[in-house]
Structures are given as structure tokens and as C-alpha cells.
Design a protein around this motif. Structure first.
Motif, short mmCIF file in Angstrom:
data_model
loop_
_atom_site.label_atom_id
_atom_site.label_comp_id
_atom_site.label_asym_id
_atom_site.label_seq_id
_atom_site.Cartn_x
_atom_site.Cartn_y
_atom_site.Cartn_z
N HIS A 40 0.83 -1.22 0.00
CA HIS A 40 0.00 0.00 0.00
C HIS A 40 0.85 1.26 0.00
O HIS A 40 0.47 2.29 -0.58
CB HIS A 40 -0.94 0.02 1.21
CG HIS A 40 -1.67 1.31 1.36
ND1 HIS A 40 -2.72 1.68 0.53
CD2 HIS A 40 -1.49 2.36 2.23
CE1 HIS A 40 -3.16 2.88 0.88
NE2 HIS A 40 -2.43 3.31 1.90
N THR A 57 1.49 2.80 -3.40
CA THR A 57 0.42 3.42 -4.19
C THR A 57 0.62 4.93 -4.17
O THR A 57 1.43 5.46 -3.40
CB THR A 57 -0.95 3.08 -3.61
OG1 THR A 57 -1.07 3.65 -2.30
CG2 THR A 57 -1.15 1.57 -3.53
N SER A 58 -0.12 5.63 -5.00
CA SER A 58 0.00 7.09 -5.04
C SER A 58 -0.29 7.71 -3.68
O SER A 58 0.48 8.54 -3.18
CB SER A 58 -0.95 7.68 -6.10
OG SER A 58 -0.59 7.23 -7.39
N ASP A 59 -1.40 7.27 -3.05
CA ASP A 59 -1.74 7.79 -1.73
C ASP A 59 -0.72 7.35 -0.68
O ASP A 59 -0.37 8.12 0.22
CB ASP A 59 -3.13 7.31 -1.32
CG ASP A 59 -4.24 7.99 -2.11
OD1 ASP A 59 -3.97 9.04 -2.74
OD2 ASP A 59 -5.37 7.46 -2.11
N ILE A 69 2.43 9.47 -0.77
CA ILE A 69 2.20 10.78 -0.17
C ILE A 69 2.23 10.67 1.36
O ILE A 69 2.85 11.49 2.05
CB ILE A 69 0.85 11.36 -0.65
CG1 ILE A 69 0.91 11.69 -2.14
CG2 ILE A 69 0.48 12.60 0.17
CD1 ILE A 69 -0.42 12.07 -2.75
N HIS A 70 1.56 9.62 1.88
CA HIS A 70 1.55 9.42 3.32
C HIS A 70 2.96 9.13 3.85
O HIS A 70 3.36 9.67 4.89
CB HIS A 70 0.62 8.25 3.66
CG HIS A 70 0.60 7.90 5.12
ND1 HIS A 70 0.04 8.70 6.08
CD2 HIS A 70 1.12 6.81 5.78
CE1 HIS A 70 0.18 8.14 7.27
NE2 HIS A 70 0.84 7.00 7.12
#
Length: 272
Positions: free
Chosen positions: A34, A37-39, A42-43
Motif C-alpha cells: 500500500h 500506491t500514489s496515496d 504521499i503518506h
């Protein structure tokens, strides 16, 4: 000053806050699929900034251990295991780009612990798989430079402790993370051979995973609870390197076993 209080956590905020209360000097993020992933990226970037805001600048990102329950192997075959290969390559490239942008480190595994029978479903020999791995490690090091390092494991594809392979690693000028327990297990619990490998590779080691073992399988024990002779190996460690205590926790929201291991090693270094 070595040994550092180095702690490890996922990108989960609650885990990170648990570690930060101890004011570690080194922080390692253990990522999963996870996080790529793009998100997720960022996180991860936000969590890096959070850790830096606490005055911690020695930060390592450990690439995901698995992809769809399969080890994220550096020897992933581009034609027979296309999805795994694409995840390995694109994921590693993304993490290296992130590391360069945020001035942190990425840790890539040179291998994990797949049986030789599995390796030979893709390659005619372990040597062939190893040759490919060395090419990929060189590629990733060319991308990341001083922002990338490579960890040993128990597999014969990329172990530390075999004099011939150690010499090849040395000649390739790779930046290394030496997992002490992995080396001990690969060497069948032989402390003297472990010390020899640590001494031989020391100039290339930039990071350590400090964790104890009984020498047979991956126990992830607190220091002092296994068969590694920590007092005897201390003189062979590169004190310019960073470290974390990669201990199996009873509760991921409580890193007490890591703190205990740090205190154990501190007592040994003081005694010496």
C-alpha cells in the motif's frame, strides 16, 4: 554515537508516535504494498517529514517484503513472474526517487529465503540467479548512489559470510546493510565466521539490523536471548554505520523489546 537508539515502525501513525516518545536517533520505516500506491507514497513522505520534525535525520525506508504473499525477490523473473518483476523494479525506483527528494535512505533486500528448488524454477542455478541480482543491485545503486543500501538474507543468492561472495560484494563497491541474525543463520550459528564476515565487509557497511538468533531460523530475538556473542563481535562493527534493533515485538504499539536490546548493547559497550 554507535550504537544508536534505532527503532523501526510501519507507516502507521500510532506506531510512529510510540517510537518517537523514546527520541530515537535512527528511524526505519517498514513498508508494504500500500505504501507504494500514489496515496501511500504521499503518506510516507508526510511521515518522513514528521520524523524529521522530531530532529531525526538518519532515516531508512525498507522496501516491501512481499508482493501478494510472495517475497519481493531481487531475482524476480521478467517473463515468468512479470507482476512480481514489475513491482520490484517500479517500486524500488519510486522509493529511490522519494529517498533522493527527502534525503533519506532506501534499503533493498538482495534476497530473502526461497528454497533452491524454487530458484531453479526460474534459473538453471543459484549462480545464474546471483549474477542477475548483482546486475540489478548495480542498476539500483547507479540510480540511488548514497541513498540506497542492500541487505543480506539467509538465501544463497545474496548472503554475507561466504568468503567468495563477500569478496564479490566488496569488489562491486556496494553499500550494505548487515543483518546480524541473517549472517548468523546462514553460517549455521558460527560466531567466529560471523565476526570474520563483519570484519571483511565493515568498510562497505552503512547500516546494521541488530537482532539475536539461535542460528537456525529467523527468530528476531531481543539481544542477549540468542546465541550470538555480542561482546565478541562488537570490535568488528563499523562505528560509522547506523543501526536499528529489528526485534519481533509482542505488541506493534509497544517497542519495549527494542529499547531493552539497546540498553543491553549499551551495557556491553560501556563494559568494553
Amino acid at each position: 554515537m554507535f550504537p544508536y537508539l534505532g527503532l523501526k515502525a510501519s507507516t502507521d501513525l500510532a506506531q510512529i508516535k510510540n517510537r518517537l516518545q523514546y527520541n530515537p536517533q535512527v528511524f526505519e520505516f517498514y513498508t508494504d504494498t500500500h505504501d507504494l500506491t500514489s496515496d501511500g507514497l504521499i503518506h510516507l513522505a508526510d511521515m518522513i517529514d514528521l520524523v524529521k520534525a522530531h530532529g531525526i535525520h538518519q532515516i531508512v525506508i525498507h522496501h516491501p517484503m512481499k508482493y501478494q504473499q510472495i517475497h519481493n525477490e531481487m531475482f524476480a523473473d521478467a517473463t515468468k513472474a512479470t507482476a512480481e518483476y514489475n513491482f520490484l523494479m517500479s517500486g524500488s525506483e519510486k522509493l529511490i526517487q522519494l529517498a533522493i527528494k527527502h534525503d533519506v535512505q532506501v534499503l533493498l533486500h538482495g534476497s530473502y529465503n526461497e528454497p533452491i528448488s524454487y530458484i531453479k524454477t526460474f534459473y538453471p542455478s543459484v549462480t545464474a540467479a546471483r549474477n542477475l541480482v548483482f546486475k540489478r543491485l548495480a542498476y539500483f545503486q547507479s540510480l540511488g548512489g548514497d541513498h540506497v543500501m542492500f541487505e543480506n538474507s539467509i538465501s544463497p543468492v545474496f548472503p554475507f559470510g561466504d568468503s567468495t561472495i563477500d569478496q564479490r560484494i566488496f569488489q562491486a563497491n556496494l553499500r550494505l546493510c548487515f543483518d546480524i541474525s541473517h549472517g548468523f543463520i546462514y553460517l549455521h550459528g558460527n560466531n567466529q565466521r560471523l565476526q570474520t564476515s563483519l570484519q571483511r565487509l565493515a568498510p562497505h557497511i552503512v547500516h546494521y539490523h541488530l537482532v539475536d538468533s539461535m542460528g537456525k531460523t529467523h527468530y528476531s530475538l531481543p539481544l542477549g536471548q540468542g546465541k550470538i556473542d555480542w561482546a565478541a563481535l562488537l570490535p568488528y562493527l563499523n562505528v560509522q554505520a547506523t543501526n536499528i534493533f529489528e526485534i519481533n515485538l509482542k505488541d506493534q504499539m509497544n517497542c519495549q523489546e527494542m529499547i531493552d536490546s539497546y540498553q543491553y548493547l549499551q551495557q556491553l559497550t560501556t563494559a568494553n
